[in-house]
Scaffold this motif. Structure first.
Motif, PDB file in Angstrom:
ATOM      1  N   THR A 144      14.915  -1.424  -0.242  1.00 36.51           N
ATOM      2  CA  THR A 144      14.320  -0.831  -1.449  1.00 36.51           C
ATOM      3  C   THR A 144      13.653  -1.703  -2.233  1.00 36.51           C
ATOM      4  O   THR A 144      13.164  -1.330  -3.595  1.00 36.51           O
ATOM      5  N   MET A 145      13.777  -3.024  -2.078  1.00 35.85           N
ATOM      6  CA  MET A 145      13.126  -4.077  -2.799  1.00 35.85           C
ATOM      7  C   MET A 145      11.494  -3.704  -3.092  1.00 35.85           C
ATOM      8  O   MET A 145      10.839  -3.296  -2.064  1.00 35.85           O
ATOM      9  N   VAL A 146      11.126  -3.917  -4.267  1.00 35.07           N
ATOM     10  CA  VAL A 146       9.875  -3.294  -4.695  1.00 35.07           C
ATOM     11  C   VAL A 146       8.848  -4.382  -4.519  1.00 35.07           C
ATOM     12  O   VAL A 146       9.014  -5.599  -5.129  1.00 35.07           O
ATOM     13  N   ASP A 147       7.613  -4.154  -3.679  1.00 35.51           N
ATOM     14  CA  ASP A 147       6.556  -4.756  -3.914  1.00 35.51           C
ATOM     15  C   ASP A 147       5.479  -4.159  -4.868  1.00 35.51           C
ATOM     16  O   ASP A 147       4.893  -2.996  -4.452  1.00 35.51           O
ATOM     17  N   PRO A 148       5.067  -4.955  -5.933  1.00 31.01           N
ATOM     18  CA  PRO A 148       4.167  -4.097  -6.979  1.00 31.01           C
ATOM     19  C   PRO A 148       2.845  -3.581  -6.487  1.00 31.01           C
ATOM     20  O   PRO A 148       2.485  -2.695  -7.120  1.00 31.01           O
ATOM     21  N   GLN A 149       2.474  -4.204  -5.416  1.00 30.52           N
ATOM     22  CA  GLN A 149       1.241  -3.715  -4.798  1.00 30.52           C
ATOM     23  C   GLN A 149       1.192  -2.739  -3.764  1.00 30.52           C
ATOM     24  O   GLN A 149       0.490  -2.249  -3.075  1.00 30.52           O
ATOM     25  N   GLN A 176       1.366   0.681  -2.175  1.00 27.37           N
ATOM     26  CA  GLN A 176       0.538   1.939  -2.370  1.00 27.37           C
ATOM     27  C   GLN A 176       1.522   3.252  -2.765  1.00 27.37           C
ATOM     28  O   GLN A 176       1.197   3.940  -3.626  1.00 27.37           O
ATOM     29  N   GLU A 177       2.735   3.269  -1.989  1.00 24.92           N
ATOM     30  CA  GLU A 177       3.621   4.325  -2.347  1.00 24.92           C
ATOM     31  C   GLU A 177       4.230   4.222  -3.629  1.00 24.92           C
ATOM     32  O   GLU A 177       4.387   5.328  -4.260  1.00 24.92           O
ATOM     33  N   VAL A 178       4.692   3.035  -3.987  1.00 24.86           N
ATOM     34  CA  VAL A 178       5.186   2.716  -5.372  1.00 24.86           C
ATOM     35  C   VAL A 178       4.189   3.226  -6.370  1.00 24.86           C
ATOM     36  O   VAL A 178       4.462   3.463  -7.459  1.00 24.86           O
ATOM     37  N   LEU A 179       2.812   2.564  -6.174  1.00 27.81           N
ATOM     38  CA  LEU A 179       1.868   2.811  -7.191  1.00 27.81           C
ATOM     39  C   LEU A 179       1.387   4.321  -7.548  1.00 27.81           C
ATOM     40  O   LEU A 179       1.418   4.583  -8.576  1.00 27.81           O
ATOM     41  N   TYR A 180       1.878   4.884  -6.214  1.00 34.21           N
ATOM     42  CA  TYR A 180       1.573   6.615  -6.331  1.00 34.21           C
ATOM     43  C   TYR A 180       2.493   7.200  -7.211  1.00 34.21           C
ATOM     44  O   TYR A 180       2.378   8.128  -8.014  1.00 34.21           O
ATOM     45  N   ASP A 181       4.008   6.639  -6.900  1.00 28.41           N
ATOM     46  CA  ASP A 181       4.931   7.471  -7.371  1.00 28.41           C
ATOM     47  C   ASP A 181       5.033   7.132  -9.064  1.00 28.41           C
ATOM     48  O   ASP A 181       5.225   7.957  -9.831  1.00 28.41           O
TER      49      ASP A 181
END
Length: 316
Positions: free
Chosen positions: A82-87, A89-94
């Motif tokens: 679950t390490m986050v990549d700031p770019q 797209q799923e993270v940005l949408y959430d």
């Protein structure tokens, strides 16, 4: 022939000296002396190795091999999917659609209500006052028998964006709860190692300037959410001329809270003076919506025996 071999064995010098086992020395004073000698010898050998390595680096110049990075628990942590990549797209949408998005879109201004468990002791009340001094636009309300379920709708009605609750046990602050209003989420931390400003050596005085905020090492999806909840407590635009900074530093799932004033020396060096307070947080749970101890839906709960099986596995 046997006599010749025996004579040869007796004439042969012995170079293997058994190592001294300090723990087996019964005399306490002599044991301490031997331990000091051993420690001094190890330091001397370490200095010699460092001098030799530096000399080799100076001789090789740019061709010198890069310094080895020492292995630590942090850089050898178990990989987390679950390490986050700031770019991503799923993270940005959430992030664009979660409950904290209005803060990051600058649609809301943080307004914080800080309260305590019922009938707090003096140490908890002082911590509340110092925390309110650390967080701009924060107010302190001391509860006197009022249920938390009644505090939340009153806080929403008065346009508070967050509710911060400090709990105590045996007159010592031991828990911190952040409830983002009006729709959550709610984060519960265990609190430890609390030091008030007057207990910190050479503690400085704060000013009314809005501080800068530093969030370190919140890298997983869970850590990213916790970091966003913490960030929503502070205004977007810090006043840099105040030279005040609030830091939440995550290390091995322990979050260290520090507050400093900094000053630049000779344009290169930076001097720090701690303002206080100081404490350590350990995440206990992440709950959807506002606080509800009976019917709340939990996204994450710390289960010590199941989750702490490895010293190199972290969740934030």
């Amino acid at each position: 022939m046997a006599d010749h071999e025996q004579e040869h064995a007796m004439a042969k010098p012995t170079t293997d000296v058994p190592a001294l086992n300090i723990s087996r020395i019964k005399n306490k004073d002599r044991r301490r002396e031997e331990y000091v000698k051993l420690k001094r010898q190890k330091k001397k050998e370490k200095r010699e190795r460092q001098k030799k390595r530096k000399k080799e680096e100076d001789e090789l110049g740019d061709k010198a091999p890069p310094k080895k990075i020492p292995k630590t628990i942090e850089n050898t942590r178990v990989y987390d999917e679950t390490m986050v990549d700031p770019q991503d797209q799923e993270v940005l949408y959430d992030e664009a659609n979660d409950e904290i998005a209005p803060y990051f879109n600058r649609e809301t201004t943080p307004k914080i209500l800080i309260t305590t468990s019922d009938r707090p002791r003096s140490r908890t009340t002082r911590l509340c006052a110092e925390l309110a001094d650390s967080i701009p636009n924060a107010e302190v309300y001391y509860r006197r028998g009022l249920a938390l379920k009644k505090v939340i709708p009153q806080a929403i009605g008065r346009d508070f964006t967050d509710l911060v609750i400090i709990n105590e046990d045996r007159k010592i602050p031991n828990g911190l709860l952040i409830c983002h209003l009006p729709d959550g989420p709610t984060v519960h931390f265990k609190m430890s190692s609390v030091k008030l400003a007057k207990e910190i050596r050479r503690c400085g005085k704060s000013t009314e300037h809005r501080p800068e905020l530093i969030l370190n090492n919140f890298n997983t999806r869970l850590g990213h959410t916790i970091g966003r909840v913490i960030a929503s407590l502070f205004p977007h635009d810090p006043e840099f001329r105040g030279r005040q900074v609030v830091t939440f530093h995550n290390q091995r799932d322990y979050i260290f809270f520090r507050r400093h004033r900094y000053i630049f020396k000779n344009g290169k060096r930076v001097g720090l003076q701690e303002i206080g307070p100081r404490f350590t947080l350990k995440l206990r749970s992440l709950q959807k919506g506002t606080f509800n101890s009976k019917y709340g839906e939990y996204e994450w709960i710390h289960k010590r025996h199941e989750m702490d099986s490895s010293r190199r596995k972290f969740h934030l």
